[in-house]
Write an enzyme that holds these catalytic residues in place. Structure first.
Site, short mmCIF file in Angstrom:
data_model
loop_
_atom_site.label_atom_id
_atom_site.label_comp_id
_atom_site.label_asym_id
_atom_site.label_seq_id
_atom_site.Cartn_x
_atom_site.Cartn_y
_atom_site.Cartn_z
CE LYS A 1 25.42 -7.63 20.83
NZ LYS A 1 24.94 -6.37 20.28
CD GLU B 1 26.28 -0.32 17.02
OE1 GLU B 1 26.99 0.02 17.98
OE2 GLU B 1 25.75 -1.44 16.92
CE LYS C 1 28.30 -1.78 25.58
NZ LYS C 1 28.34 -3.20 25.92
N1 PSU Z 1 26.07 -5.29 16.90
C1 PSU Z 1 27.25 -5.89 16.59
N2 PSU Z 1 28.27 -5.72 17.48
C2 PSU Z 1 28.16 -4.97 18.62
C3 PSU Z 1 26.91 -4.34 18.94
C4 PSU Z 1 25.91 -4.55 18.03
O1 PSU Z 1 27.35 -6.55 15.56
O2 PSU Z 1 29.14 -4.84 19.37
C5 PSU Z 1 26.76 -3.49 20.21
C6 PSU Z 1 25.60 -2.51 20.00
O3 PSU Z 1 26.11 -1.21 20.16
C7 PSU Z 1 24.61 -2.85 21.11
C8 PSU Z 1 25.52 -3.34 22.18
O4 PSU Z 1 23.85 -1.75 21.50
O5 PSU Z 1 26.44 -4.18 21.43
C9 PSU Z 1 24.78 -4.07 23.30
O6 PSU Z 1 25.55 -4.03 24.46
P1 PSU Z 1 24.88 -4.41 25.89
O7 PSU Z 1 24.51 -5.85 25.76
O8 PSU Z 1 26.00 -4.16 26.89
O9 PSU Z 1 23.72 -3.50 26.09
#
Ligand code: PSU
Ligand code: MN
Length: 299
Positions: free
Chosen positions: A155, A23, A84
């Site tokens: 995360k 990604e 994003k």
């Molecule tokens: N993994 C990481 N760092 C990141 C992400 C994933 O180590 O920044 C990103 C991915 O692209 C994931 C996004 O889809 O964070 C999630 O964002 P949100 O919580 O706004 O959906």
């Protein structure tokens, strides 16, 4: 809309070879510049060194690309105003000919359109804490797009128990790589169980083949604990996360800004150790994904 794939990626896909999608949101919005560019290159190198073709995904001037060139990666990782993009946002970047980095969700969507089925990331998005009903669209995408997604769990800034439940509701099979526990991104333990434990690329490949044979929608989520030498104790990260959450709240951070803000704030509060853990787990996941893709290509 035609998805652009460089010839070497296209050929590997047509020949049933090993391809690993990567990604670009982590590059554009998840890691500080210029480290982000270095990491992007390292991830591709890690995939290549383990027997698969890397294909980093993004949108360049409105063109979806599966297999960004080095220059394109540099552009997404450097330029101001790179969007994003979750899946629902893809039309904005395409119609307006803008640059966009793809989240887990949008990367799955584009990789699937291009014919790739293995994808490596860091941590997936999920259910945020605080009952604010901020739920990442990654979860919905994991429930509907067929893809083998390699990650280090969700995360740790999220509500992991709620995220685990949401994955179950979405019908996502959660596998632990060498573990019975869902990893917690920066840490190896979460206290939450996976659905199945697998201990080798071969075992993962067999699960994935069965998933495909059953014509199941959605992802097989392969969760790989971060390497022990870089993993952080959960209690220590938790202190940093709580402080970061308060800071985000005080500053009124909302929507798609939340995750990048929290990752940066946690890195500051751990003296950069969370950043090192993040980079280490990204590389580790890229390696495992390549090994699994290679095992599948050998079938
Ligand atoms: N993994 C990481 N760092 C990141 C992400 C994933 O180590 O920044 C990103 C991915 O692209 C994931 C996004 O889809 O964070 C999630 O964002 P949100 O919580 O706004 O959906
Ligand atoms: Mn969100």
């Amino acid at each position: 809309m035609h998805i652009q794939t460089p010839l070497h990626v296209q050929k590997a896909l047509e020949d049933g070879g090993a391809v690993v999608a990567l990604e670009s949101t982590v590059i554009a919005h998840g890691l500080p510049h210029p480290r982000n560019l270095q990491v992007a290159r390292e991830l591709e190198a890690e995939v290549a060194a383990n027997g698969a073709v890397p294909a980093t995904v993004g949108v360049v001037a409105g063109q979806p690309v599966v297999g960004l060139s080095e220059e394109e990666i540099e552009r997404l990782g450097t330029a101001e105003g790179v969007l994003k993009l979750s899946t629902r946002d893809l039309p904005i970047a395409i119609a307006r000919k803008m640059d966009g980095a793809t989240t887990v969700a949008a990367t799955m969507w584009l990789a699937d359109l291009a014919g790739a089925s293995v994808f490596a990331t860091g941590g997936i998005g999920g259910v945020h804490r605080g009952g604010a009903h901020d739920v990442s669209a990654d979860l919905a995408e994991l429930g509907r797009t067929r893809m083998l997604v390699v990650c280090a769990g969700a995360k740790a800034i999220l509500d992991l128990a709620a995220t685990r439940e949401a994955l179950e509701t979405a019908g996502v099979l959660v596998a632990g790589y060498g573990t019975d526990e869902l990893p917690a991104f920066y840490s190896r333990e979460s206290g939450l169980a996976v659905d199945v434990r697998v201990d080798s690329p071969r075992e993962v490949a067999d699960l994935w083949t069965a998933h495909e044979e059953m014509n199941l929608p959605g992802a097989l989520l392969l969760c790989v604990p971060p390497p022990p030498e870089h993993a952080l104790p959960a209690a220590e990260v938790e202190t940093a996360i709580r402080a970061a959450l308060q800071q985000a709240d005080a500053r009124g951070i909302r929507g798609k800004e939340v995750t990048p803000f929290l990752l940066t704030a946690v890195a500051e509060r751990t003296g950069g150790r969370s950043l090192e853990a993040n980079v280490a787990l990204l590389r580790n996941n890229a390696r495992v994904a390549a090994q699994v893709a290679a095992a599948l290509a050998g079938d």
